[in-house]
Each structure stands twice: as structure tokens, then as C-alpha cells.
Write a protein that holds these residues in place. Sequence first.
Motif, mmCIF file in Angstrom:
data_model
loop_
_atom_site.group_PDB
_atom_site.id
_atom_site.type_symbol
_atom_site.label_atom_id
_atom_site.label_comp_id
_atom_site.label_asym_id
_atom_site.label_seq_id
_atom_site.Cartn_x
_atom_site.Cartn_y
_atom_site.Cartn_z
ATOM 1 N N PRO A 1 0.796 -1.241 -0.042
ATOM 2 C CA PRO A 1 -0.048 0.118 0.030
ATOM 3 C C PRO A 1 0.843 1.516 -0.082
ATOM 4 O O PRO A 1 1.996 1.168 0.474
ATOM 5 C CB PRO A 1 -0.869 -0.148 1.402
ATOM 6 N N VAL A 2 0.367 2.419 -0.333
ATOM 7 C CA VAL A 2 1.124 3.462 -0.578
ATOM 8 C C VAL A 2 1.449 3.779 0.799
ATOM 9 O O VAL A 2 2.699 4.491 0.890
ATOM 10 C CB VAL A 2 0.271 4.572 -1.192
ATOM 11 N N SER A 3 0.772 3.903 1.981
ATOM 12 C CA SER A 3 0.868 4.186 3.087
ATOM 13 C C SER A 3 2.341 3.708 3.809
ATOM 14 O O SER A 3 3.346 4.482 4.141
ATOM 15 C CB SER A 3 -0.062 3.903 4.278
ATOM 16 N N PHE A 4 2.427 2.160 3.297
ATOM 17 C CA PHE A 4 3.719 1.638 3.870
ATOM 18 C C PHE A 4 4.896 2.138 3.029
ATOM 19 O O PHE A 4 6.012 2.025 3.348
ATOM 20 C CB PHE A 4 3.443 0.106 3.797
ATOM 21 N N ASN A 5 4.688 2.227 1.565
ATOM 22 C CA ASN A 5 5.592 2.661 0.620
ATOM 23 C C ASN A 5 6.316 4.032 1.390
ATOM 24 O O ASN A 5 7.432 3.931 1.166
ATOM 25 C CB ASN A 5 5.054 2.706 -0.727
ATOM 26 N N GLN A 6 5.476 4.824 1.506
ATOM 27 C CA GLN A 6 5.775 5.886 2.258
ATOM 28 C C GLN A 6 6.624 6.035 3.416
ATOM 29 O O GLN A 6 7.646 6.663 3.604
ATOM 30 C CB GLN A 6 4.894 7.033 2.199
ATOM 31 N N LEU B 1 8.812 20.708 3.717
ATOM 32 C CA LEU B 1 7.659 20.369 2.942
ATOM 33 C C LEU B 1 7.593 18.822 2.400
ATOM 34 O O LEU B 1 6.412 18.278 2.549
ATOM 35 C CB LEU B 1 7.559 21.252 1.717
ATOM 36 N N GLY B 2 8.679 18.267 2.000
ATOM 37 C CA GLY B 2 8.841 17.052 1.907
ATOM 38 C C GLY B 2 8.488 15.979 2.952
ATOM 39 O O GLY B 2 7.878 15.036 2.768
ATOM 40 N N ASN B 3 8.900 16.351 4.174
ATOM 41 C CA ASN B 3 8.443 15.491 5.293
ATOM 42 C C ASN B 3 7.040 15.472 5.587
ATOM 43 O O ASN B 3 6.289 14.511 5.683
ATOM 44 C CB ASN B 3 9.058 16.264 6.644
ATOM 45 N N ALA B 4 6.373 16.649 5.298
ATOM 46 C CA ALA B 4 4.830 16.756 5.568
ATOM 47 C C ALA B 4 4.195 16.100 4.302
ATOM 48 O O ALA B 4 3.127 15.502 4.621
ATOM 49 C CB ALA B 4 4.430 18.440 5.363
ATOM 50 N N LYS B 5 4.760 16.377 3.119
ATOM 51 C CA LYS B 5 4.305 15.699 1.859
ATOM 52 C C LYS B 5 3.919 13.995 2.204
ATOM 53 O O LYS B 5 2.989 13.480 1.790
ATOM 54 C CB LYS B 5 5.138 15.962 0.826
ATOM 55 N N GLY B 6 4.894 13.370 2.523
ATOM 56 C CA GLY B 6 4.981 11.935 2.947
ATOM 57 C C GLY B 6 3.714 11.546 3.802
ATOM 58 O O GLY B 6 2.689 10.736 3.410
ATOM 59 N N ALA B 7 3.400 12.407 4.897
ATOM 60 C CA ALA B 7 2.299 12.042 5.900
ATOM 61 C C ALA B 7 1.102 12.383 5.073
ATOM 62 O O ALA B 7 -0.136 11.596 5.279
ATOM 63 C CB ALA B 7 2.466 13.144 7.029
ATOM 64 N N VAL B 8 0.857 13.536 4.201
ATOM 65 C CA VAL B 8 -0.497 13.896 3.446
ATOM 66 C C VAL B 8 -0.719 12.739 2.561
ATOM 67 O O VAL B 8 -1.918 12.225 2.492
ATOM 68 C CB VAL B 8 -0.229 15.199 2.919
ATOM 69 N N ALA B 9 0.347 12.401 1.877
ATOM 70 C CA ALA B 9 0.182 11.015 0.942
ATOM 71 C C ALA B 9 -0.325 9.730 1.552
ATOM 72 O O ALA B 9 -1.310 9.184 1.090
ATOM 73 C CB ALA B 9 1.423 10.930 0.265
ATOM 74 N N VAL B 10 0.025 9.736 2.762
ATOM 75 C CA VAL B 10 -0.248 8.393 3.535
ATOM 76 C C VAL B 10 -1.824 8.409 3.840
ATOM 77 O O VAL B 10 -2.595 7.697 3.771
ATOM 78 C CB VAL B 10 0.299 8.238 4.749
ATOM 79 N N VAL B 11 -2.254 9.915 4.339
ATOM 80 C CA VAL B 11 -3.652 10.065 4.755
ATOM 81 C C VAL B 11 -4.527 9.843 3.386
ATOM 82 O O VAL B 11 -5.561 9.053 3.433
ATOM 83 C CB VAL B 11 -3.887 11.336 5.371
#
Length: 310
Positions: free
Chosen positions: A104-109, A264-274
Motif C-alpha cells: 500500500p502507498v502508506s507503507f511505501n511512504q 515540505l517533503g516531510n509533511a508531503k509523505g504524511a499527507v500522501a499516507v492519509v
Amino acid sequence: MLSGQLEKKGFFIATLITFWYSSNIGVLLLNKLLLSNYGFRFPIFLTMCHMTACAVLSYVSIVFLKIAPFQRIKSRSQFLRISTLSVVFCGSVVGGNISLRYLPVSFNQAVGATTPFFTALFAYLMTRKQEAWATYGCLVPVVTGVVIASGGEPSFHLYGFIMCIGATAARAFKSVLQGVLLSSEGEKLNSMNLLLYMSPIAVVVLLPAALVMEPNVIDVTATLATEHRYLGLLIVVNSAMAYGANLLNFLVTKHTSALTLQVLGNAKGAVAVVISILIFQNPVTFIGIAGYTMTVMGVVAYGESKRRHK
């Protein structure tokens, strides 16, 4: 007058960041959709489509639209260095796309967030560059978090995990290698010109790889396109967004700073997971979320420690 200019600049930067988030997360989600939901199981061919779009659109953007000044390759050795970077880059993108077939994308991130660990490792092995011990200490929760997240991931797949780790390591290796191979002032290229030269080399590498490892890609894609009327459009949009993510990465860095991009990149990963969890409805556990949170906190602490000890 000055306040008006500042407001316009702030609005422009906010718009850039919004589009940057949208393109990066959009590429990731579309990759997952194509590779998992449409029966389009051709990560090498998909990466080749991305690189083809990057090659064409880079040329248009630099030569015709003048988004970045055109930089020429000055020597054969510089071309060989760029070719080496391109091959490593291909490996990282293909590995990431393969992992999305199984994870899943969440684990990938979550796994992808360990990039600083591999960057620090390769920087030491290749250049003997050492960080402060406090900085290395911040990498402990980065790795520990992924170990915890792996144990709590309901959709864990060993092969997908190995490919994701390999892609993350290759991405870190490419960034360190780029600093080593293009370190002299006369050979440095901005990110857009580097993409301009790397993309066609990547296509040349990926085309025979796709034909050998994915021999039925054309027939299957044509069949799938008749079953899913928007499949061709999705591949085109996905490929264009892959270039857009690189372009916006360059523009955000140009108009803000590398540090801002890192945050911004650190935050992007969290946004992508959600967003991915909301769209794909993949199951998550408290342990998995806790592990990913630990990893992100470690990455943030690592970045802050590096900044303080410069």
C-alpha cells in the motif's frame, strides 16, 4: 506598494507549493492505481513512459520556454557520469513502481522516509563524510520506526518490501553519487538540465529492459485500453505529472530554499499516507501508524541536527 508585492509573492509561492504537493502525490496515487487496480502490471514500461515525457517536456521547457538556462555537456567524461546517474535513477524509479504493485502507498511512504539513513551511509562509505554523533543518533528512530511499521503492516509483502528498500537506497545513492561525479564547478548542472540529459538515456536503457522482461506489454496494454476507456489517458496524465513533479521541485527550491523543500517533503509523505488510506481503504493498525510517526519524527530531528551542526 511593498505589501502588495509581498502578498503577490506569497500567493505565488503558496500556489507553487500546492501544485508541487498535488503533482507528487498525484503521481504516487496514479502509479498505485495503474499497477494494482487496472491489471497494468508493467512497472518498467510505466517508468519508460515517465522518462519519455520528461525528455520531451524538459526540452520544450528549457529550449523554448526558457524556464531554466540551457547548459551544455562539456566533455565525454561528464556524459559518462550523467549516464551512470541515469542508470541508478532508473533503478530507483523502477524499484519504487514495482513495490507499489505489492505494498500500500502508506507503507511505501514509510519505507521511503528512511532515505536519510541510506544517504548518510553512502556519504560515509563514498566520501568519508562524517556527521555529528547527535545527527547519527537521530537515524535510530528512523530505522526503528520502519521495523515497527513492518511488524504492524497487515498488507506486508516481502518482495515488495525488498524492492521498496532497494529503491530507497538507490535514490539515496544517486544523490550522493551526483555530488561526487558532478562536484566541479564546470560540470555542475541544475536539476532541470540534469533531467534533460538523464531522461533520454533512461529511455534507451528501459526500452530493451521492458521488451525483454515485459514482452507482452503492448498487447496487454492495448487489450486493457479497450476494457478501460480511460487507461491511455491515465498513462499520459501520469507521465506528464511525473515531469511536473520534477519541474515544480526545481521551482519551489528556486523561489524558497532547499531547507523549505526538505520540511515540505516531510509533511508531503504524511499527507500522501492519509490521502492514500482514504482512497484505497487499505487496512492500517495502531502499531503501523506509531512506527511511521516515529520514522517521520526521526527524519525531522535528523534534518534539524544537520542544520545545527553545519
